[in-house]
Write a protein that holds these residues in place. Structure first.
Motif, mmCIF file in Angstrom:
data_model
loop_
_atom_site.group_PDB
_atom_site.id
_atom_site.type_symbol
_atom_site.label_atom_id
_atom_site.label_comp_id
_atom_site.label_asym_id
_atom_site.label_seq_id
_atom_site.Cartn_x
_atom_site.Cartn_y
_atom_site.Cartn_z
ATOM 1 N N GLY A 69 46.188 32.467 47.717
ATOM 2 C CA GLY A 69 46.285 32.948 46.224
ATOM 3 C C GLY A 69 45.708 32.390 45.312
ATOM 4 O O GLY A 69 44.504 31.439 45.573
ATOM 5 N N CYS A 70 45.669 32.411 43.989
ATOM 6 C CA CYS A 70 44.907 31.918 43.028
ATOM 7 C C CYS A 70 45.014 30.362 43.049
ATOM 8 O O CYS A 70 45.861 29.830 43.209
ATOM 9 C CB CYS A 70 45.384 32.525 41.399
ATOM 10 S SG CYS A 70 47.070 32.023 41.148
ATOM 11 N N LYS A 71 43.673 29.674 42.793
ATOM 12 C CA LYS A 71 43.528 28.302 42.748
ATOM 13 C C LYS A 71 43.796 27.730 44.120
ATOM 14 O O LYS A 71 43.118 26.526 44.321
ATOM 15 C CB LYS A 71 44.630 27.763 41.916
ATOM 16 C CG LYS A 71 44.680 26.144 41.600
ATOM 17 C CD LYS A 71 43.676 25.690 40.956
ATOM 18 C CE LYS A 71 44.149 24.351 40.540
ATOM 19 N NZ LYS A 71 43.935 23.249 41.496
ATOM 20 N N GLU A 72 44.169 28.323 45.030
ATOM 21 C CA GLU A 72 44.398 27.600 46.329
ATOM 22 C C GLU A 72 43.155 27.321 47.223
ATOM 23 O O GLU A 72 42.940 26.211 47.850
ATOM 24 C CB GLU A 72 45.413 28.363 47.301
ATOM 25 C CG GLU A 72 46.870 28.532 46.914
ATOM 26 C CD GLU A 72 47.792 28.993 47.768
ATOM 27 O OE1 GLU A 72 48.493 28.017 48.561
ATOM 28 O OE2 GLU A 72 47.890 30.154 48.445
ATOM 29 N N GLY A 73 42.448 28.267 47.080
ATOM 30 C CA GLY A 73 40.910 27.992 47.842
ATOM 31 C C GLY A 73 40.054 26.768 47.377
ATOM 32 O O GLY A 73 39.724 25.941 47.953
ATOM 33 N N LEU A 74 40.145 26.873 45.945
ATOM 34 C CA LEU A 74 39.458 25.575 45.310
ATOM 35 C C LEU A 74 40.330 24.330 45.571
ATOM 36 O O LEU A 74 39.653 23.342 45.754
ATOM 37 C CB LEU A 74 39.568 26.068 43.605
ATOM 38 C CG LEU A 74 39.320 24.903 42.507
ATOM 39 C CD1 LEU A 74 37.588 24.687 43.030
ATOM 40 C CD2 LEU A 74 39.177 25.421 40.961
ATOM 41 N N SER A 75 41.591 24.238 45.485
ATOM 42 C CA SER A 75 42.428 22.949 45.625
ATOM 43 C C SER A 75 42.044 22.522 46.946
ATOM 44 O O SER A 75 41.897 21.134 47.197
ATOM 45 C CB SER A 75 43.808 23.338 45.304
ATOM 46 O OG SER A 75 44.047 23.366 44.102
ATOM 47 N N LEU A 76 42.107 23.348 48.095
ATOM 48 C CA LEU A 76 41.739 23.033 49.397
ATOM 49 C C LEU A 76 40.281 22.241 49.651
ATOM 50 O O LEU A 76 40.298 21.448 50.670
ATOM 51 C CB LEU A 76 41.909 24.057 50.300
ATOM 52 C CG LEU A 76 43.474 24.768 50.664
ATOM 53 C CD1 LEU A 76 43.494 26.113 51.169
ATOM 54 C CD2 LEU A 76 44.208 23.528 51.594
ATOM 55 N N ILE A 77 39.598 22.652 48.917
ATOM 56 C CA ILE A 77 38.264 22.008 49.134
ATOM 57 C C ILE A 77 37.649 21.113 48.082
ATOM 58 O O ILE A 77 36.711 20.289 48.095
ATOM 59 C CB ILE A 77 37.105 23.160 49.334
ATOM 60 C CG1 ILE A 77 36.954 23.831 47.968
ATOM 61 C CG2 ILE A 77 37.483 24.030 50.379
ATOM 62 C CD1 ILE A 77 35.706 24.937 48.211
ATOM 63 N N ASN A 78 38.683 20.885 46.890
ATOM 64 C CA ASN A 78 38.276 20.155 45.957
ATOM 65 C C ASN A 78 38.604 18.672 45.981
ATOM 66 O O ASN A 78 39.683 18.420 46.851
ATOM 67 C CB ASN A 78 38.635 20.792 44.564
ATOM 68 C CG ASN A 78 37.843 20.549 43.459
ATOM 69 O OD1 ASN A 78 36.763 20.137 43.544
ATOM 70 N ND2 ASN A 78 38.301 20.601 42.297
ATOM 71 N N GLY A 79 38.232 17.755 45.444
ATOM 72 C CA GLY A 79 38.733 16.200 45.468
ATOM 73 C C GLY A 79 38.054 15.370 46.354
ATOM 74 O O GLY A 79 37.174 15.729 47.111
ATOM 75 N N SER A 80 38.399 14.190 46.384
ATOM 76 C CA SER A 80 38.074 12.988 47.245
ATOM 77 C C SER A 80 38.671 12.899 48.364
ATOM 78 O O SER A 80 38.526 12.001 48.898
ATOM 79 C CB SER A 80 38.170 11.710 46.352
ATOM 80 O OG SER A 80 39.483 11.379 46.020
ATOM 81 N N THR A 81 38.915 13.897 49.212
ATOM 82 C CA THR A 81 39.937 13.772 50.371
ATOM 83 C C THR A 81 39.173 13.346 51.476
ATOM 84 O O THR A 81 39.518 12.387 52.481
ATOM 85 C CB THR A 81 40.796 15.070 50.805
ATOM 86 O OG1 THR A 81 39.766 16.199 50.549
ATOM 87 C CG2 THR A 81 41.842 15.253 49.560
ATOM 88 N N SER A 82 37.822 14.221 51.750
ATOM 89 C CA SER A 82 37.145 13.655 52.916
ATOM 90 C C SER A 82 36.487 12.172 52.845
ATOM 91 O O SER A 82 36.301 11.292 53.583
ATOM 92 C CB SER A 82 35.922 14.475 53.151
ATOM 93 O OG SER A 82 35.036 14.730 51.955
ATOM 94 N N VAL A 83 36.180 11.911 51.660
ATOM 95 C CA VAL A 83 35.491 10.444 51.107
ATOM 96 C C VAL A 83 36.639 9.582 51.420
ATOM 97 O O VAL A 83 36.669 8.422 52.030
ATOM 98 C CB VAL A 83 35.321 10.745 49.596
ATOM 99 C CG1 VAL A 83 34.998 9.131 49.285
ATOM 100 C CG2 VAL A 83 34.042 11.618 49.321
ATOM 101 N N THR A 84 37.790 9.697 50.942
ATOM 102 C CA THR A 84 38.841 8.774 51.015
ATOM 103 C C THR A 84 39.551 8.439 52.627
ATOM 104 O O THR A 84 39.657 7.636 53.256
ATOM 105 C CB THR A 84 40.247 8.980 50.258
ATOM 106 O OG1 THR A 84 40.040 9.206 48.859
ATOM 107 C CG2 THR A 84 41.195 8.089 50.286
ATOM 108 N N ALA A 85 39.247 9.918 53.214
ATOM 109 C CA ALA A 85 39.607 9.914 54.808
ATOM 110 C C ALA A 85 38.927 8.973 55.465
ATOM 111 O O ALA A 85 39.015 8.026 56.370
ATOM 112 C CB ALA A 85 39.783 11.215 55.443
ATOM 113 N N PHE A 86 37.521 8.880 55.082
ATOM 114 C CA PHE A 86 36.563 8.354 56.030
ATOM 115 C C PHE A 86 36.620 6.896 55.533
ATOM 116 O O PHE A 86 36.360 5.978 56.394
ATOM 117 C CB PHE A 86 35.147 8.817 55.517
ATOM 118 C CG PHE A 86 34.458 9.515 56.608
ATOM 119 C CD1 PHE A 86 34.331 9.206 58.038
ATOM 120 C CD2 PHE A 86 33.862 10.992 56.209
ATOM 121 C CE1 PHE A 86 33.547 10.176 58.878
ATOM 122 C CE2 PHE A 86 33.223 11.681 57.129
ATOM 123 C CZ PHE A 86 33.152 11.244 58.479
#
Length: 519
Positions: free
Chosen positions: A196-213
């Motif tokens: 739905g609206c906003k979900e695609g953006l939220s799933l790929i946005n942010g520092s998640t991969s940076v923080t995971a590594f």
């Protein structure tokens, strides 16, 4: 925030509940490396549902919200109709899944997925609970999305490959087989979601991969720093080093707590060593790689402590854009919380710290195999010449150290604008964190090589007995790696010892004898 890493080993953590408090580094490792089950608390679910109701209200009101009723990046000036809101979310996933190269390894993918759940579960992103439930099911059903690991500036592309699987697209591993995403879901009894609206953006946005590594690198590096104390103690012992350099009076006059802590660790580990007792007055002072273990290792520990504090803050934060505020009538704040600079700078700094730990370990290894300074048989083999002994493992350490030195160049000082200069400052935190992770694994190999040589060197001190700590580490390594009498294939030996470091077995062996090493 108290960022002290839990004393419970990640292997022992079988379930991690999100929404029940701050997430620890050990919990990330438990999920990513040891497949702990992920659960949602009731608070987690309620936060997500409330945030979703607010974003749907905004859509009904046709508010102008970035990535919901506008395009992305420099397309922010383009208006998106309510009817096209869901199409926009599918398009952002498909168009952004453009990272290239070899796929990320399992534990990295799982760490990123976990961090996405943590980030979006804070209740400020407006995603549907059903979407997060499916992502949680991917983790718990061992579905590993195919995600090429090269070409990210800090976020977006890596995460987009993973999000494709939620839509029943892309590719994923299931039961060891790489198959289309829809087939992986079907075999696990799962259904794709319609974003739905906003979900695609939220799933790929942010520092998640940076923080995971960065979290993976931090865990490895803290464990390596503690193991470096063990390796350093055994090398000091084998090289007839003087324990007098670790007198607490020396370290009390330099105001760095980590230096004194390291010296104390070395003394505790070498207590009751017949070798140390015999040679305590053998030299006036030793080479710097032995004498300065407290100073060198201590400085690394200080950096890692600071990095731990910052990374733990980031992983328990919300890094998205826009931020959905549920209170009162609700608000959507167009912000820059996706930026990964905090973690990126510390990832670059961790890389420098680990390089320093690697260089001093390699120098101790060289002293162990170099008969000009070791006073031991050349390359630690009884019949040198016919046998090369541990000559070439030092080459391996030198090669790894060279690779580390190249990777130490800071990524976050660079800048290449993107999105038609709308994103005119780019953090490049992704590669900063990725290379810190790469360095942490190379460091484990160098420490493994040092331990391999130190154990062999202790053989030549018999019948003098090493300390009880050194003896236990010796026995652990010798349970698989026999004394080198003549040349053999050393690769399995190196892998075995390095795996002992990676899994914390050497550290655990020591701490069972003398308690937790001071940190």
């Amino acid at each position: 925030m108290n960022t002290t890493i839990s004393k419970i080993h990640p292997k022992e953590i079988k379930k991690v509940t999100l929404g029940a408090g701050a997430i620890s580094i050990n919990e990330i490792i438990a999920v990513s490396r040891y497949d702990a089950e992920v659960l949602f608390s009731q608070d987690y679910r309620e936060r997500v549902n409330l945030s979703r109701s607010v974003i749907e209200k905004f859509l009904d009101e046709e508010r102008v919200i970035y990535g919901v009723t506008t395009g992305f990046g420099s397309n922010v000036t383009e208006t998106i109709s309510t009817e096209d809101a869901e199409v926009l979310q599918k398009n952002i996933i498909r168009s952004h899944a453009v990272s290239v190269g070899e796929p990320l390894e399992k534990e990295v993918v799982r760490a990123i997925q976990f961090m996405i759940l943590v980030n979006l579960g804070n209740g400020f992103s407006g995603v549907k609970l059903a979407t997060l439930e499916l992502l949680r099911s991917l983790l718990n059903h061992q579905i590993i999305p195919f995600a090429p690991g090269e070409g990210s500036v800090a976020y977006l592309a890596i995460e987009a490959h993973m999000a494709l699987v939620l839509m029943g697209e892309g590719k994923a591993w299931y039961n060891g087989e790489l198959i289309p995403g829809n087939e992986a879901l079907e075999k696990a009894g799962l259904q794709p979601v319609s974003l739905g609206c906003k979900e695609g953006l939220s799933l790929i946005n942010g520092s998640t991969s940076v923080t995971a590594f960065a979290s993976l690198a931090l865990y490895n590096s803290i464990q390596a720093a503690k193991t470096a104390d063990i390796a350093g103690a055994m090398s000091l012992e084998a090289l007839k080093g003087t324990i007098k350099a670790f007198d607490p009076r020396i370290h009390s006059v330099k105001r760095h707590e980590e230096q004194a802590i390291t010296a104390r660790n070395i003394v505790k580990m070498l207590e009751r060593s017949e070798i140390v007792e015999k040679y305590k007055d053998y030299r006036v002072q030793d080479a710097l790689s032995l004498r300065c273990i407290p100073q060198a290792h201590g400085a690394v520990k200080k950096v890692l402590k600071d990095a731990e504090f910052t990374i733990c803050n980031e992983m328990n934060s919300t890094s998205d854009n826009p931020i959905i505020i549920p209170e009162d009538q609700g608000d959507a704040l167009m912000v820059g919380n996706f930026d990964g600079t905090f973690v990126g700078i510390y990832a670059d700094t961790m890389a420098i710290a680990m390089a320093n730990l690697a260089k001093v370990s390699e120098r101790r290894l060289d002293r162990l195999v170099n008969y000009h300074v070791s006073e031991l048989p050349n390359f630690l083999v009884a019949k040198p010449g016919l046998n090369n002994g541990y000559m070439i493992p030092q080459y391996t350490a030198a090669g790894l150290l060279n690779e580390i030195r190249v990777l130490v160049h800071p990524a976050t000082v660079d800048n290449t604008p993107t999105s038609a200069n709308q994103e005119d400052v780019v953090s490049f935190a992704y590669f900063a964190a990725k290379k810190a992770y790469q360095i942490s694994k190379k460091l484990e190999y160098i420490l493994g090589l040092e331990l391999m040589a130190a154990v062999q060197a202790l053989d030549f001190h018999q019948p003098l007995k090493p300390s009880p700590v050194s003896q236990k580490v010796y026995e652990l390594i010798r349970s698989v790696v026999p004394t080198v009498e003549e040349d053999r294939y050393f690769y399995p030996d190196i892998q075995f010892i390095t795996n002992l470091i990676h899994e914390g077995e050497i550290l655990n062996t020591v701490e069972l004898i003398i308690g937790k090493l001071d940190w």
